[in-house]
Design a protein around this motif. Structure first.
Motif, PDB file in Angstrom:
ATOM      1  N   UNK A  24       0.842  -1.208   0.000  1.00 10.54           N
ATOM      2  CA  UNK A  24       0.000   0.000   0.000  1.00 10.54           C
ATOM      3  C   UNK A  24       0.874   1.254   0.000  1.00 10.54           C
ATOM      4  N   UNK A  25       1.995   1.226   0.743  1.00  8.94           N
ATOM      5  CA  UNK A  25       2.899   2.378   0.773  1.00  8.94           C
ATOM      6  C   UNK A  25       3.441   2.680  -0.623  1.00  8.94           C
ATOM      7  N   UNK A  26       3.878   1.637  -1.332  1.00  8.28           N
ATOM      8  CA  UNK A  26       4.380   1.845  -2.688  1.00  8.28           C
ATOM      9  C   UNK A  26       3.282   2.407  -3.595  1.00  8.28           C
ATOM     10  N   UNK A  27       2.069   1.908  -3.431  1.00  8.56           N
ATOM     11  CA  UNK A  27       0.969   2.367  -4.270  1.00  8.56           C
ATOM     12  C   UNK A  27       0.667   3.840  -4.017  1.00  8.56           C
ATOM     13  N   UNK A  28       0.636   4.248  -2.743  1.00  8.64           N
ATOM     14  CA  UNK A  28       0.357   5.639  -2.399  1.00  8.64           C
ATOM     15  C   UNK A  28       1.459   6.552  -2.919  1.00  8.64           C
ATOM     16  N   UNK A  29       2.712   6.136  -2.724  1.00  8.00           N
ATOM     17  CA  UNK A  29       3.839   6.956  -3.182  1.00  8.00           C
ATOM     18  C   UNK A  29       3.816   7.108  -4.700  1.00  8.00           C
ATOM     19  N   UNK A  30       3.402   6.046  -5.405  1.00 12.32           N
ATOM     20  CA  UNK A  30       3.434   6.065  -6.875  1.00 12.32           C
ATOM     21  C   UNK A  30       2.425   7.037  -7.467  1.00 12.32           C
ATOM     22  N   UNK A  31       1.327   7.301  -6.772  1.00  9.23           N
ATOM     23  CA  UNK A  31       0.296   8.189  -7.325  1.00  9.23           C
ATOM     24  C   UNK A  31       0.447   9.625  -6.857  1.00  9.23           C
TER      25      UNK A  31
END
Length: 394
Positions: A24-31
């Protein structure tokens, strides 16, 4: 809830739940708007704005991190597909950074078909590099594609090293546990030998003597009382050994308060009890104790007790009726024990042995760094000498 309590609750959660926050952290950072287009870039393609397909790409790169330890092969396949799509479409998202992490995790946790996985990834990388080279502007050289491949290989190698370290540590712990179990079994076997041999030998000798006392009721009663006392002593010592195997098992039914409070480990001060028991079995024993025991003897007092016990047992078995001398000297740093028999007696009905008792004593004393000697003298007698350093743990 304290930090330690929260940590225990966290460790009890399923590994998938614990790994999900990373995805989830990677997903949030990516957007995040400021990080769009600033991720991993291979092939020199122009950066493309996010569209509907980008959502699928980010999901493939980030969410499988939740199963990176539960199903490492599945995680690696999904993230690799997402990374390829990310580069071919030119999104260049920060989620591409998840690929090295997944390679480390797969190298560490993948158990089967590891070589096949490496070969398959290598083969898949070749057409990806060719496609990126053709779609790009030509700014990416073959050497740069090879360099990026080596970075990915290094990530896999780091995971493989972690796995090898973990396996080696598990094997070491298993080996130590096996050695500990073997040592414990050997120690219990020595204790059982010492306890059973001594008490049963005394009972056999006393019972043999009772056969010839039928014409003297008083002496017969004394002999039978000695047999009974020896049997109770054997039961108590065996119960102590069983308590070592299962410390949570309390005193059994019918155990008196005095017996329940009796120390589990025999002390040198109880050597006199051994001497009196041996005397009741018909063995003349002279006992001398010199010095004051040090405040902390460690295992020395127990080993000294066992030396006297084994020596008196052998005297009863092989030189019944011989005059026996027991000398115990307490020094500041050691305990010295000497048990000698003049050898004028005769073997008893229990004169059967394997030599295990003396060998076990030698091993115990060697562990403590002491000296042990047992042998026959010129006069036909037998002497056991032991120097036992105090304060050691056996």
């Amino acid at each position: 809830m304290s930090i330690q309590g929260a940590g225990r609750v966290w460790r009890r959660l399923d590994v998938t739940v614990r790994d999900l926050p990373l995805g989830i952290l990677f997903l949030v950072v990516s957007v995040l708007p400021g990080l769009r287009g600033h991720g991993t870039e291979v092939g020199d393609l122009p950066t493309r704005p996010f569209d509907a397909l980008a959502v699928v790409t980010l999901a493939l790169e980030c969410l499988p991190l939740a199963v990176r330890r539960r199903w490492p092969a599945v995680c690696l396949a999904l993230v690799t597909c997402g990374f390829a799509l990310d580069q071919l479409r030119g999104y260049h998202s920060a989620a591409g950074t998840a690929l090295p992490i997944v390679l480390i995790s797969a190298g560490s946790h993948l158990e089967h078909r590891r070589r096949a996985t490496v070969v398959l990834l290598t083969v898949a990388y070749v057409p990806l590099a060719i496609a990126l080279s053709q779609l790009g502007s030509g700014g990416e050289t073959p050497a740069e594609f090879v360099t990026f491949y080596l970075v990915l290989a290094l990530a896999w190698g780091a995971g493989a090293w972690l796995r090898a370290t973990r396996v080696a540590e598990a094997e070491r712990r298993e080996r130590v546990a096996a050695e500990t179990r073997t040592a414990e079994r050997a120690q219990i076997a020595r204790e059982l030998h010492d306890v059973v041999t001594h008490h049963v030998t005394a009972m056999v000798v006393q019972a043999e003597a009772a056969r010839y006392l039928t014409a003297a009721p008083e002496r017969l009663e004394q002999s039978l009382t000695a047999v009974s006392d020896t049997g109770r002593r054997a039961i108590t010592d065996l119960r102590h050994l069983l308590d070592l195997l299962n410390p949570d098992y309390g005193p059994g039914p019918g155990t008196g308060a005095t017996e329940a409070k009796e120390p589990r480990t025999p002390a040198v001060g109880r050597v006199l009890t051994l001497v009196e028991q041996t005397r009741r079995a018909g063995q003349p024993v002279d006992f001398t104790e010199q010095g004051t025991p040090p405040a902390s003897t460690g295992s020395a007092d127990l080993v000294a007790y066992r030396v006297v016990q084994e020596a008196l047992t052998n005297a009863l078995k092989y030189a019944h009726g011989s005059r026996t001398s027991v000398q115990v000297r307490h020094g500041e740093t050691e305990i010295t024990v000497e048990v000698s028999t003049d050898g004028t007696g005769s073997p008893s009905a229990a004169a059967v042995g394997s030599g295990r008792g003396l060998a076990g004593l030698r091993e115990r004393i060697d562990v403590l760094g002491g000296d042990f000697h047992a042998g026959s003298g010129t006069d036909g007698g037998f002497t056991v000498r032991a120097r036992i350093p105090a304060g050691g743990t056996s």
